[in-house]
Design an enzyme around this catalytic site. Structure first.
Site, PDB file in Angstrom:
ATOM      1  N   TYR A   1      30.084  46.574  36.914  1.00  0.00           N
ATOM      2  CA  TYR A   1      30.718  45.461  37.632  1.00  0.00           C
ATOM      3  C   TYR A   1      31.485  45.955  38.856  1.00  0.00           C
ATOM      4  O   TYR A   1      32.123  46.999  38.813  1.00  0.00           O
ATOM      5  CB  TYR A   1      31.683  44.742  36.696  1.00  0.00           C
ATOM      6  CG  TYR A   1      32.348  43.559  37.332  1.00  0.00           C
ATOM      7  CD1 TYR A   1      31.711  42.335  37.362  1.00  0.00           C
ATOM      8  CD2 TYR A   1      33.589  43.675  37.929  1.00  0.00           C
ATOM      9  CE1 TYR A   1      32.306  41.243  37.965  1.00  0.00           C
ATOM     10  CE2 TYR A   1      34.201  42.595  38.532  1.00  0.00           C
ATOM     11  CZ  TYR A   1      33.548  41.378  38.551  1.00  0.00           C
ATOM     12  OH  TYR A   1      34.140  40.294  39.152  1.00  0.00           O
TER      13      TYR A   1
ATOM     14  N   TRP B   1      32.709  44.799  43.284  1.00  0.00           N
ATOM     15  CA  TRP B   1      32.453  44.088  44.541  1.00  0.00           C
ATOM     16  C   TRP B   1      31.775  44.946  45.602  1.00  0.00           C
ATOM     17  O   TRP B   1      31.162  44.419  46.520  1.00  0.00           O
ATOM     18  CB  TRP B   1      33.768  43.543  45.098  1.00  0.00           C
ATOM     19  CG  TRP B   1      34.069  42.167  44.602  1.00  0.00           C
ATOM     20  CD1 TRP B   1      34.233  41.783  43.296  1.00  0.00           C
ATOM     21  CD2 TRP B   1      34.215  40.992  45.395  1.00  0.00           C
ATOM     22  NE1 TRP B   1      34.486  40.447  43.235  1.00  0.00           N
ATOM     23  CE2 TRP B   1      34.490  39.928  44.509  1.00  0.00           C
ATOM     24  CE3 TRP B   1      34.164  40.736  46.751  1.00  0.00           C
ATOM     25  CZ2 TRP B   1      34.697  38.623  44.954  1.00  0.00           C
ATOM     26  CZ3 TRP B   1      34.378  39.439  47.193  1.00  0.00           C
ATOM     27  CH2 TRP B   1      34.630  38.398  46.299  1.00  0.00           C
TER      28      TRP B   1
HETATM   29  P1  PGD Z   1      36.990  46.932  43.905  1.00  0.00           P
HETATM   30  O1  PGD Z   1      38.271  47.566  44.294  1.00  0.00           O
HETATM   31  O2  PGD Z   1      36.432  45.898  44.821  1.00  0.00           O
HETATM   32  O3  PGD Z   1      37.277  46.311  42.479  1.00  0.00           O
HETATM   33  O4  PGD Z   1      37.212  44.874  40.502  1.00  0.00           O
HETATM   34  P2  PGD Z   1      36.243  45.768  41.401  1.00  0.00           P
HETATM   35  O5  PGD Z   1      35.783  46.888  40.569  1.00  0.00           O
HETATM   36  O6  PGD Z   1      35.220  44.913  42.058  1.00  0.00           O
HETATM   37  O7  PGD Z   1      35.918  48.059  43.608  1.00  0.00           O
HETATM   38  C1  PGD Z   1      34.773  48.243  44.364  1.00  0.00           C
HETATM   39  C2  PGD Z   1      34.527  49.726  44.507  1.00  0.00           C
HETATM   40  O8  PGD Z   1      33.280  49.898  45.168  1.00  0.00           O
HETATM   41  C3  PGD Z   1      35.557  50.444  45.365  1.00  0.00           C
HETATM   42  O9  PGD Z   1      36.100  51.526  44.657  1.00  0.00           O
HETATM   43  C4  PGD Z   1      34.780  50.902  46.606  1.00  0.00           C
HETATM   44  O10 PGD Z   1      35.186  52.156  47.098  1.00  0.00           O
HETATM   45  C5  PGD Z   1      33.372  50.983  46.085  1.00  0.00           C
HETATM   46  N1  PGD Z   1      32.345  50.788  47.111  1.00  0.00           N
HETATM   47  C6  PGD Z   1      32.427  50.068  48.249  1.00  0.00           C
HETATM   48  N2  PGD Z   1      31.245  50.070  48.886  1.00  0.00           N
HETATM   49  C7  PGD Z   1      30.391  50.800  48.137  1.00  0.00           C
HETATM   50  C8  PGD Z   1      29.014  51.145  48.261  1.00  0.00           C
HETATM   51  O11 PGD Z   1      28.320  50.755  49.170  1.00  0.00           O
HETATM   52  N3  PGD Z   1      28.469  51.921  47.278  1.00  0.00           N
HETATM   53  C9  PGD Z   1      29.199  52.373  46.223  1.00  0.00           C
HETATM   54  N4  PGD Z   1      28.571  53.113  45.318  1.00  0.00           N
HETATM   55  N5  PGD Z   1      30.511  52.054  46.084  1.00  0.00           N
HETATM   56  C10 PGD Z   1      31.095  51.271  47.019  1.00  0.00           C
HETATM   57  C11 PGD Z   1      37.684  43.650  40.953  1.00  0.00           C
HETATM   58  C12 PGD Z   1      38.061  42.795  39.732  1.00  0.00           C
HETATM   59  O12 PGD Z   1      39.357  43.173  39.272  1.00  0.00           O
HETATM   60  C13 PGD Z   1      38.029  41.368  39.994  1.00  0.00           C
HETATM   61  S1  PGD Z   1      36.702  40.720  40.878  1.00  0.00           S
HETATM   62  C14 PGD Z   1      38.944  40.514  39.494  1.00  0.00           C
HETATM   63  S2  PGD Z   1      38.912  38.846  39.875  1.00  0.00           S
HETATM   64  C15 PGD Z   1      39.949  40.920  38.521  1.00  0.00           C
HETATM   65  N6  PGD Z   1      41.261  40.568  38.929  1.00  0.00           N
HETATM   66  C16 PGD Z   1      42.303  41.029  38.231  1.00  0.00           C
HETATM   67  C17 PGD Z   1      43.569  40.357  38.136  1.00  0.00           C
HETATM   68  O13 PGD Z   1      43.798  39.292  38.719  1.00  0.00           O
HETATM   69  N7  PGD Z   1      44.529  40.938  37.384  1.00  0.00           N
HETATM   70  C18 PGD Z   1      44.336  42.074  36.722  1.00  0.00           C
HETATM   71  N8  PGD Z   1      45.336  42.595  36.003  1.00  0.00           N
HETATM   72  N9  PGD Z   1      43.158  42.725  36.798  1.00  0.00           N
HETATM   73  C19 PGD Z   1      42.139  42.246  37.504  1.00  0.00           C
HETATM   74  N10 PGD Z   1      40.960  42.933  37.560  1.00  0.00           N
HETATM   75  C20 PGD Z   1      39.768  42.383  38.137  1.00  0.00           C
END
Ligand code: PGD
Length: 789
Positions: A114, A116
């Site tokens: 999972y 983004w």
């Molecule tokens: P991001 O920080 O977007 O968090 O969780 P998610 O894991 O989606 O992580 C994306 C990662 O992908 C980053 O580390 C980035 O460096 C990497 N990345 C970016 N581009 C690329 C690429 O092209 N290739 C590769 N291999 N990597 C890449 C988000 C999630 O957290 C979400 S959606 C929600 S809604 C939740 N919200 C909460 C919340 O409200 N409260 C708590 N306590 N916890 C939550 N967690 C959840």
């Protein structure tokens, strides 16, 4: 294709989940300019400016030394890594994947992965990893639903319609600014959330739409413990409700409507089923407790008279009920989603322009928009032949309890026995709850593989870490089904170190596994972009719209996409003719009572909306309620090291907001470093004092990179401020098993110890460069089996 950069002074169009922009790189500094047509660009764009060559970037393939040596040692965040040449790392990984697949089958590989990642439609990490695992092994254990909408995605189809139809193809911002008199925004509609849309967003319209509505006279009510959950442009009335009590308020409003005969009986009779059963509950006929305004007052902290007045206001004119994602990211999160719809049904305005119910309006930039009339480019993922799956937030349960049963949406399923976890484009040590438990869970599989752009905690905890390019280092196409522009995301800079695109990495692995042709279909990256673009182009051409060839689109940098007319979607059609346009629920009507859900016999999600107080309540030891919501200065944990995110920190630490009364009673002043703790864990943060947080509430957003003190034992202190060391790892209910990370109870004190340094962004240094002779493919995983035992 990068030569196109030279055609425009080196500026390249590009896009991100938080906005379209142009960027120019001179080898040292990056300049970023928001898309000229964007009325309210996101300041998060600034995080790109120092990201390209930041020390946190991963430059070369790295393998955990103890994994290579098969010592069976527990994984840690400080373990040594060995730097390997790409070919050796890929040989090693291909052999390990083959070993696990041959020994245990595809159902031993978790590819739920999972996250983004980045905005482009081709270099979409989720699509690439899923496609690879499908092609190479016929599938993988997947995850379903999202951390954003874990509860609502499951409950809504039972009671009203699909998540997509109710959140994204429903009431538009234009309708709100033209028709709505009253907005009851449960959980608010903060601009920091609608700044973001997966796939990209070129026009941020929410601020101006709310301002226009407010100027016309729309009354916005921000029902939230945080005042800034609605922007000042909405001129909202703040109703600082007690955390997690929205269902009680909704019931109090519903009861007041009935008491004053303001509910729409005709609508309830014609469009709904089960109202009579619900009304028995509302009136307390079976449990002896009428859910009147006085009852709701005792639970919510709002005055009874205020609740009655709000019910009257809602029954006057055109009223829209919205329920944010945040409310359902909590224990029993299904209830506010359902009860919000029931309240709107009682007001009788579902399906009217600007009225009724829009789940999660403003939660993302995808909502409240008109939908494109042509499809956007989408990378095909292939077919997954593995049946096993988990609701996405049950990852720790799965790893810790292989073979054990769990309930989900009326079914009893079993957790698969995972030997290898493969992650690309997500950061579980940011996004998952109870990180100390997650760490134990991530010590169970034999192998963990991560593709990452930077040394996140998830990369540090992996065995094989492959450096992925970041979005600025490759060509792509940015698009979302609700955004009116297709963006040519031109490469801005060469990759850092030896970083490769996820596609290239998987193509090289596929070659080693003998499935390269099936994975690439004989196309390189450019040919894939042209191929994916063609679907959109052909659809434009068929409708007689501007449909340039790929090269022309690339030269222009963006292309306008036409929208479908704003026809009100599913709910309008249903309202106009419920016989011809039945809802996709079992009865075809709005289900105020659901016999399907009732038949599951879940006490934590009964057959009609019910007030169920969370089991996690403040105590004398932990007397504050923590809100851990989305951050305003970055997307999730992405680019936390970036300039804008860093500028919001105090002494490098994430900022926690406390109400003045709570700060004073604890002797905390602004700028103090505080320790926030409960029985699950503890973190440091820097205090800000603000009356925008209701009394008893402490607000620490997510996304500060996890930074545990080394040698901190089972529950090390996170010195940076990641709230997921504190949150609970339980499902919303047996119905949806969604994420409950939004709220928990904690205590907070001034931190007395010496302040530890932040090490979250330091690169994980290699111990040495060496050649690997024995391949893990020759081994039997015995060391890791020992660790599991
Ligand atoms: P991001 O920080 O977007 O968090 O969780 P998610 O894991 O989606 O992580 C994306 C990662 O992908 C980053 O580390 C980035 O460096 C990497 N990345 C970016 N581009 C690329 C690429 O092209 N290739 C590769 N291999 N990597 C890449 C988000 C999630 O957290 C979400 S959606 C929600 S809604 C939740 N919200 C909460 C919340 O409200 N409260 C708590 N306590 N916890 C939550 N967690 C959840």
């Amino acid at each position: 294709m990068t030569e196109t950069n030279d055609m425009n002074d080196g500026w390249s169009t590009h896009s991100s989940h938080w906005g379209a922009f142009s960027a120019r790189w001179d080898g040292r500094a990056l300049e970023v300019e928001p898309d000229a047509g964007d009325p309210a660009p996101s300041p998060i764009l600034e995080n790109f400016t120092d990201a390209l060559r930041h020390k946190a970037r991963i430059e070369r393939p790295m393998v955990r030394q103890s994994w290579l040596d098969k010592t069976g040692a527990e994984r840690t965040f400080d373990g040594a890594f060995v730097e390997l040449p790409w070919d050796e790392a890929l040989d090693l990984l291909a052999a390990e994947l083959s070993r696990v697949h041959a020994g245990y089958g595809a159902a031993a590989i978790f590819g739920g992965s999972y996250g983004w990642a980045s905005a482009g439609r081709f270099h979409h990490a989720q699509s690439q990893i899923h496609r690879f695992l499908n092609v190479a092994f016929g599938g993988y254990v997947r995850s379903v639903n999202s951390y954003s909408a874990g509860a609502s995605a499951v409950i809504l189809p039972h009671v009203l319609g699909s998540f997509e139809a109710l959140s994204r193809r429903n009431v538009t911002w234009e309708q709100v600014s033209e028709h709505t008199d009253t907005v009851l925004a449960f959980g608010g509609m903060a601009l920091k959330n609608s700044m973001v849309a997966s796939g990209g967003i070129s026009r941020h319209v929410e601020r101006d739409a709310m301002q226009k509505a407010a100027q016309r006279g729309t009354r916005f009510y921000c029902i939230s413990p945080l005042r800034d959950d609605l922007p000042e442009q909405a001129s909202a009335t703040w109703l600082p409700i007690r955390v997690g009590t929205d269902v009680a308020l909704m019931l109090g409003l519903a009861h007041s409507l009935v008491a004053e005969n303001l509910h729409d009986r005709d609508f309830l009779a014609r469009y709904c089923t089960g109202y009579e059963i619900f009304e028995r509950y509302l009136q307390g006929l079976d449990d002896g407790q009428p859910k009147h305004a006085g009852w709701a007052s005792g639970i919510t902290g709002m005055a009874a008279a205020e609740i009655v007045a709000l019910a009257r206001q809602a029954a006057r004119g055109r009223t829209l009920v919205t329920v944010s994602h945040s409310l359902q990211r909590a224990q029993y999160g299904e209830q506010p989603v359902w009860m919000g719809a029931v309240l709107a049904a009682m007001l009788g305005q579902i399906g009217l322009p600007g009225g009724g119910y829009n789940y999660a309006l403003g939660a993302l930039g995808h909502t409240g928009r008109q939908v494109n009339a042509v499809p956007i480019p989408t990378m095909p993922q292939g077919r997954n032949g593995v049946e096993e799956f988990i609701p996405v937030a049950r990852i720790s349960d799965m790893l810790l309890h292989p073979g054990q049963p769990f309930e989900y949406n009326g079914r009893t399923l079993r957790y698969p026995d995972i030997k290898l976890v493969y992650w690309a484009g997500g950061n579980p040590f940011h996004h998952h709850q109870d990180i100390n438990r997650l760490r134990r869970a991530f010590n169970v599989p034999q192998t963990i593989v991560v593709h990452e752009t930077a040394w996140t905690a998830s990369a540090r905890f992996a065995d094989i870490v492959l450096p992925a390019t970041m979005t600025l280092e490759r060509d792509d196409i940015g698009a979302a089904a609700t955004d009116p522009r297709l963006i040519a995301m031109r490469k801005v800079a060469p990759p850092v170190g030896e970083a490769r695109d996820d596609f290239e990495i998987f193509a090289a692995l596929a070659r080693r596994l003998g499935v390269e042709q099936a994975y690439t279909e004989g196309r390189d990256s450019r040919q894939w972009l042209e191929h994916l673009y063609e679907t959109t182009r052909a659809a434009l051409e068929a409708k007689g719209w501007d449909a340039p060839a790929f090269d022309e689109f690339w030269r222009r940098g963006e292309l306008a996409l036409p929208s479908e007319p704003d026809d009100g979607g599913l709910l309008r059609a249903f309202r106009d003719d419920p016989d011809a346009h039945k809802l996709p629920t079992p009865s075809g009507l709005i289900e105020i009572f659901s016999s399907t859900i009732a038949s599951f016999d879940y006490a934590d999600c009964p057959g009609h909306p019910t007030w169920l107080p969370a089991t996690d309540q403040p105590t004398p030891r932990h007397s504050l309620t923590l809100i851990a919501n989305q951050p305003a200065t970055r997307l999730h944990s992405q680019l936390d090291f970036g300039r804008y995110s860093q500028s919001s920190k105090i002494a490098g630490r994430e900022v926690v907001r406390l109400n003045p009364a709570d700060a004073q009673s604890r002797g905390i002043v602004a700028g103090d470093i505080v320790r926030i703790f409960n029985d699950r864990g503890a973190c440091l943060a820097a205090a800000a004092i603000s009356d925008a947080a209701a009394a008893g509430v402490i607000h620490l957003p997510t996304g500060a990179w996890y930074d545990p003190l080394p040698d901190g034992g089972d529950r090390p202190l996170c010195v940076h401020g990641n709230p997921n060391v504190l949150t609970r790892d339980i499902g919303t209910s047996r119905l949806a098993q969604g994420c409950t990370g939004q709220v928990t109870v904690v205590e907070c004190e001034k931190y007395a110890g010496p302040i530890p340094p932040i090490r979250a962004f330091d690169p994980s240094a290699p111990v040495k460069r060496r050649r690997v002779t024995p391949s893990p493919a020759d081994g039997d995983g015995a060391a890791t089996e020992r660790r599991q035992a």
